[in-house]
Design a protein around this motif. Sequence first.
Motif, PDB file in Angstrom:
ATOM      1  N   ALA A 155      71.907   4.496  10.763  1.00  0.00           N
ATOM      2  CA  ALA A 155      72.532   3.244  11.186  1.00  0.00           C
ATOM      3  C   ALA A 155      72.217   2.108  10.229  1.00  0.00           C
ATOM      4  N   TRP A 156      73.165   1.227  10.077  1.00  0.00           N
ATOM      5  CA  TRP A 156      73.000  -0.013   9.325  1.00  0.00           C
ATOM      6  C   TRP A 156      73.135  -1.190  10.304  1.00  0.00           C
ATOM      7  N   ASP A 157      73.759  -2.269   9.908  1.00  0.00           N
ATOM      8  CA  ASP A 157      73.845  -3.478  10.724  1.00  0.00           C
ATOM      9  C   ASP A 157      75.101  -3.503  11.585  1.00  0.00           C
ATOM     10  N   PRO A 158      75.152  -4.422  12.564  1.00  0.00           N
ATOM     11  CA  PRO A 158      76.373  -4.588  13.367  1.00  0.00           C
ATOM     12  C   PRO A 158      77.461  -5.274  12.544  1.00  0.00           C
ATOM     13  N   LEU A 159      78.691  -5.237  13.045  1.00  0.00           N
ATOM     14  CA  LEU A 159      79.820  -5.845  12.337  1.00  0.00           C
ATOM     15  C   LEU A 159      80.162  -7.212  12.919  1.00  0.00           C
ATOM     16  N   HIS A 160      80.028  -8.226  12.071  1.00  0.00           N
ATOM     17  CA  HIS A 160      80.477  -9.576  12.408  1.00  0.00           C
ATOM     18  C   HIS A 160      81.504 -10.023  11.370  1.00  0.00           C
ATOM     19  N   ILE A 161      82.236 -11.065  11.693  1.00  0.00           N
ATOM     20  CA  ILE A 161      83.250 -11.589  10.779  1.00  0.00           C
ATOM     21  C   ILE A 161      82.789 -12.958  10.288  1.00  0.00           C
ATOM     22  N   PHE A 162      82.743 -13.102   8.965  1.00  0.00           N
ATOM     23  CA  PHE A 162      82.321 -14.359   8.341  1.00  0.00           C
ATOM     24  C   PHE A 162      83.506 -14.929   7.564  1.00  0.00           C
ATOM     25  N   THR A 163      83.813 -16.196   7.795  1.00  0.00           N
ATOM     26  CA  THR A 163      85.031 -16.780   7.228  1.00  0.00           C
ATOM     27  C   THR A 163      84.805 -18.192   6.695  1.00  0.00           C
ATOM     28  N   LYS A 164      85.756 -18.638   5.892  1.00  0.00           N
ATOM     29  CA  LYS A 164      85.719 -20.004   5.378  1.00  0.00           C
ATOM     30  C   LYS A 164      86.222 -20.996   6.422  1.00  0.00           C
ATOM     31  N   ASP A 165      87.205 -20.582   7.217  1.00  0.00           N
ATOM     32  CA  ASP A 165      87.720 -21.403   8.322  1.00  0.00           C
ATOM     33  C   ASP A 165      87.316 -20.755   9.644  1.00  0.00           C
ATOM     34  N   ALA A 243      76.572  -0.895  15.043  1.00  0.00           N
ATOM     35  CA  ALA A 243      75.922  -0.324  13.860  1.00  0.00           C
ATOM     36  C   ALA A 243      76.932   0.378  12.970  1.00  0.00           C
ATOM     37  N   TRP A 244      76.780   0.161  11.682  1.00  0.00           N
ATOM     38  CA  TRP A 244      77.548   0.895  10.663  1.00  0.00           C
ATOM     39  C   TRP A 244      76.979   2.294  10.545  1.00  0.00           C
ATOM     40  N   CYS A 245      77.819   3.273  10.399  1.00  0.00           N
ATOM     41  CA  CYS A 245      77.399   4.664  10.256  1.00  0.00           C
ATOM     42  C   CYS A 245      77.545   5.077   8.792  1.00  0.00           C
ATOM     43  N   GLY A 246      76.411   5.298   8.133  1.00  0.00           N
ATOM     44  CA  GLY A 246      76.420   5.739   6.741  1.00  0.00           C
ATOM     45  C   GLY A 246      75.696   7.060   6.595  1.00  0.00           C
ATOM     46  N   SER A 247      76.038   7.801   5.556  1.00  0.00           N
ATOM     47  CA  SER A 247      75.456   9.133   5.358  1.00  0.00           C
ATOM     48  C   SER A 247      75.003   9.348   3.922  1.00  0.00           C
ATOM     49  N   TYR A 248      74.194  10.378   3.759  1.00  0.00           N
ATOM     50  CA  TYR A 248      73.822  10.901   2.450  1.00  0.00           C
ATOM     51  C   TYR A 248      74.543  12.230   2.240  1.00  0.00           C
ATOM     52  N   PHE A 249      75.042  12.420   1.032  1.00  0.00           N
ATOM     53  CA  PHE A 249      75.739  13.643   0.667  1.00  0.00           C
ATOM     54  C   PHE A 249      75.187  14.140  -0.671  1.00  0.00           C
ATOM     55  N   ALA A 250      75.287  15.453  -0.893  1.00  0.00           N
ATOM     56  CA  ALA A 250      74.892  16.022  -2.179  1.00  0.00           C
ATOM     57  C   ALA A 250      75.955  16.991  -2.663  1.00  0.00           C
ATOM     58  N   ASN A 251      76.081  17.100  -3.978  1.00  0.00           N
ATOM     59  CA  ASN A 251      76.870  18.174  -4.558  1.00  0.00           C
ATOM     60  C   ASN A 251      76.181  19.489  -4.217  1.00  0.00           C
ATOM     61  N   GLN A 252      76.912  20.450  -3.697  1.00  0.00           N
ATOM     62  CA  GLN A 252      76.295  21.680  -3.200  1.00  0.00           C
ATOM     63  C   GLN A 252      75.539  22.428  -4.297  1.00  0.00           C
ATOM     64  N   LYS A 253      76.118  22.543  -5.481  1.00  0.00           N
ATOM     65  CA  LYS A 253      75.449  23.246  -6.571  1.00  0.00           C
ATOM     66  C   LYS A 253      74.171  22.518  -6.990  1.00  0.00           C
ATOM     67  N   SER A 254      74.236  21.202  -7.037  1.00  0.00           N
ATOM     68  CA  SER A 254      73.041  20.425  -7.380  1.00  0.00           C
ATOM     69  C   SER A 254      71.955  20.628  -6.332  1.00  0.00           C
ATOM     70  N   TRP A 255      72.359  20.633  -5.065  1.00  0.00           N
ATOM     71  CA  TRP A 255      71.402  20.814  -3.976  1.00  0.00           C
ATOM     72  C   TRP A 255      70.753  22.196  -4.033  1.00  0.00           C
TER      73      TRP A 255
END
Length: 348
Positions: A155-165, A243-255
Amino acid sequence: MQSRRQFMRRAGLGGAAAAGATLSAPFVNAQSAPIKWRLQTYSGAPLGAHVIKPQIEAFNAAANGEMEIELYYADQLVPTSELFRALQNGTIDAVQSDDATMASPVDISVFGGYFPFNTRFSLDLPALFAYYGLNEIWEEAYGEVDNVKWLSAGAWDPLHIFTKDPIRSLADMKGKRVFGVPTAGKFLSRYGLIPVTVPWDDVEVALQTGELDGVAWCGFTEAYEVGWADVCNYALTNSVTGAWCGSYFANQKSWDAVPAHLQQLFMSTIDQSHYYRNVWYWGGEAKLRVEGEKMELTSIPSEEWAQVVADSSEFWDDIASSSPRSAKVVQAFKDYAAVMEKAGYPYR
């Protein structure tokens, strides 16, 4: 003072062992060249200093010369939208990103990033993966893709909207051009918000020149950390998701080329990264919302926002109908939400 022979005897090295110790050649630790990986994250350098750099530094130190990971930030090796393809063909060895932003060709990619109202708090996300089957669903989905291994989601942070107006009603969203992640942008577009894609490092300039009216990409912690709070005047307190959902991935051959103990080390430092981010965001969001002075807080009235929450149910059902596996994810969200509501405080 005891003689060397007396010391050897006390240490159990008398007789032949002592002679061997006297005559043997010095020990030489022959080591082959370290394994080299290139990892690119979705984030720019200011944010990357928190969301991934501590993990990579810890891994490199603990790998003890056996392996080294070179860290690259957003768009440094390949454009973010091409991360998946570059990972699959081995241009890079690993990626940190959400599924949607990196254009993963799996039916569940829509759930990466911000999925409207699927979480309230950051701990909701790892709980969904650990206890409601999302780990198995992600492993199954990426198991069908050649040469890419999904490793872990956090998890990362929640989503808010930030604007100039200011945004003080749903009507105020209409026509505002915002930099944002794909799924949330698609959902919010029904209220007239216009998702715009620019390179991550160009967002601040685009806000200054008027190409963008705001960002729908992050929470307060990131907005302050990367400088967007300096060029946005207003912060909408209504959160689209927890919460933002982020992941880690690997190239299978590298892994597969990495020894088991270094694979475990990498997974352990990923967990360390998940923990670091949870604490950094959780503390930062509250502190900056209360003490931050760069943006004025606004809110959409509760009766209007209730319509947004209701609309998200329709959005969920539309996504669930796209594939059987997507339906499983949406059902997990519903089951989890029901349990949290019944559990009450401090869960809901």
